[in-house]
Design a protein around this motif. Structure first.
Motif, PDB file in Angstrom:
ATOM      1  N   ILE A 141      -5.968   3.825  -1.100  1.00  0.00           N
ATOM      2  CA  ILE A 141      -5.493   4.002  -2.485  1.00  0.00           C
ATOM      3  C   ILE A 141      -6.532   4.767  -3.318  1.00  0.00           C
ATOM      4  CG2 ILE A 141      -4.958   2.748  -4.623  1.00  0.00           C
ATOM      5  CD1 ILE A 141      -3.587   0.641  -2.806  1.00  0.00           C
ATOM      6  N   ALA A 174       2.271   1.830  -3.324  1.00  0.00           N
ATOM      7  CA  ALA A 174       1.267   2.346  -4.254  1.00  0.00           C
ATOM      8  C   ALA A 174       1.012   3.831  -3.999  1.00  0.00           C
ATOM      9  CB  ALA A 174      -0.031   1.554  -4.129  1.00  0.00           C
ATOM     10  N   LEU A 175       0.882   4.192  -2.699  1.00  0.00           N
ATOM     11  CA  LEU A 175       0.629   5.601  -2.373  1.00  0.00           C
ATOM     12  C   LEU A 175       1.793   6.482  -2.835  1.00  0.00           C
ATOM     13  CD1 LEU A 175      -0.976   5.276   1.202  1.00  0.00           C
ATOM     14  CD2 LEU A 175      -2.126   5.713  -0.974  1.00  0.00           C
ATOM     15  N   THR A 228       0.834  -1.194   0.000  1.00  0.00           N
ATOM     16  CA  THR A 228       0.000   0.000   0.000  1.00  0.00           C
ATOM     17  C   THR A 228       0.873   1.249   0.000  1.00  0.00           C
ATOM     18  OG1 THR A 228      -1.681  -1.211   1.239  1.00  0.00           O
ATOM     19  CG2 THR A 228      -1.865   1.193   1.192  1.00  0.00           C
TER      20      THR A 228
END
Ligand code: PHE
Length: 366
Positions: A67, A11-12, A8
């Motif tokens: 997300i 992705a961020l 995560t």
């Protein structure tokens, strides 16, 4: 668990660093797309026991929410940045008014000159011009008015103090007739032309201004006679006033440059204080109004202009443009033509788009 946290965070970070909407879309597909890792992780929940699911679901759900929020925020930021860049890049042309407010207008005299040219062009006439600052040979002598001719005095001529190098007087042309001479000298016979333009006489009252407008007509050919003149003027006035009931009266007159000479009158009536062209001038409620002079070109003028009068004949006419404009469009004071009052121009002027054409009509649609 830490896997999801790391993934995560990665992705961020990637979302925050996405340089464009396209790059951002790649990140969305990578995580939340059908085959994105978040979507796949969510699918694994279905195969879990209830306990496992209760343990695993919150982390995946919150990863998805984090997300999705980050994607939305970044998308908005990128869109704002792109709009700003576009606004800076694209200039908007503000010179064309959004609501087409009428600024200037075409003066009725210009409009009528265009109408004249259109009608006469259809009859095979060319448009000729000549200088407004003339010499007395073209303005008088060649038109059969030598130095001692009394008609010279009647023209109230504006003279310049200096003479031409060959000793001719310099003046403001008192009529458009010198264009006859210049055109005949330049092109010889046959000829078929009109010459609209400004002329000057030292004269000023309600019906005379020191500068006014005339249109000259000249036709030179073999076997030209007075009938051709009358037909031409009648055909012209019918087209110009856009009515069939135009009646002309040719009245014997005198001009040094035509022989015989006739003055051209048109029948009119008065309706609601306004003069309306049409009908026989001797009919009840009607009268005649003079529109100009004309006649057969004097032999002496043809000779001055280098044309053999035994071979060629011609007719000529001179009409007051301001007067026929007043008649057609209903103005009653000639002086207002040249005051430049914006209110008058707004009222009587024409749109630039109102081009006189024979197909759409030479009368303005206002
Ligand atoms: N030039 C004359 C005038 O100004 C008019 C005219 C032109 C007369 C041509 C006859 C032929 O009064």
């Amino acid at each position: 668990m830490t896997d999801i946290t790391n993934q995560t965070q990665a992705a961020l970070d990637a979302i925050a660093a996405a340089p464009s909407l396209d790059a951002l879309e790649e990140q969305r597909l990578d995580a939340l797309g059908k085959k994105g890792w978040v979507s796949l992780a969510l699918k694994t929940l279905g195969g879990m026991s209830p306990d496992e699911r209760t343990a695993a679901a919150p982390a995946i759900q919150s990863a998805r929410a984090a997300i999705a929020d980050a994607l939305d925020a970044k998308k908005a930021a990128l869109e704002t940045a792109e709009l700003e860049a576009r606004l800076a890049r694209e200039t908007i042309d503000l010179t064309l008014p959004a609501a087409p407010a009428r600024r200037g207008s075409v003066h009725p005299v210009s409009q009528v000159m265009d109408e004249l040219a259109e009608i006469f062009a259809d009859l095979g006439f060319a448009v000729a011009t000549g200088p407004e600052i003339e010499d007395d040979w073209h303005n008088f002598t060649a038109l059969n008015m030598d130095e001692t001719h009394p008609a010279r005095a009647m023209h109230d001529t504006f003279y310049f103090p200096d003479k031409t190098s060959d000793g001719r007087e310099v003046l403001l042309r008192t009529h458009t007739s010198p264009v006859q001479i210049r055109s005949m000298l330049a092109q010889g016979a046959p000829i078929r032309l009109i010459a609209p333009g400004r002329v000057y006489r030292s004269d000023s009252d309600a019906t005379h201004t020191p500068m006014f407008h005339q249109v000259e007509g000249l036709v030179v050919g073999r076997d030209i006679h007075l009938g051709h003149l009358k037909w031409t003027l009648e055909t012209f006035f019918k087209a110009f006033f856009e009515r069939e009931d135009i009646v002309l009266r040719l009245r014997p007159s005198y001009f040094p440059f035509t022989e015989p000479s006739v003055e051209v009158d048109v029948g009119y009536s008065t309706e609601g204080g306004r003069r309306v062209v049409g009908g026989h001038g001797d009919a009840p409620g009607h009268a005649w109004m003079e529109l100009g002079g004309s006649g057969m070109v004097n032999r002496r003028v043809l000779e001055f202009a280098g044309i053999d009068p035994d071979e060629y004949q011609g007719f000529a006419f001179g009409l007051g443009i301001d007067r026929i404009a007043m008649l057609k469009y209903g103005m009653n004071d000639l002086r207002a033509f040249f005051d430049g009052d914006p209110r008058w121009l707004q009222h009587y002027g024409f749109s630039l788009f109102d081009q006189p054409t024979l197909s759409a009509g030479v009368g303005a649609k206002v």
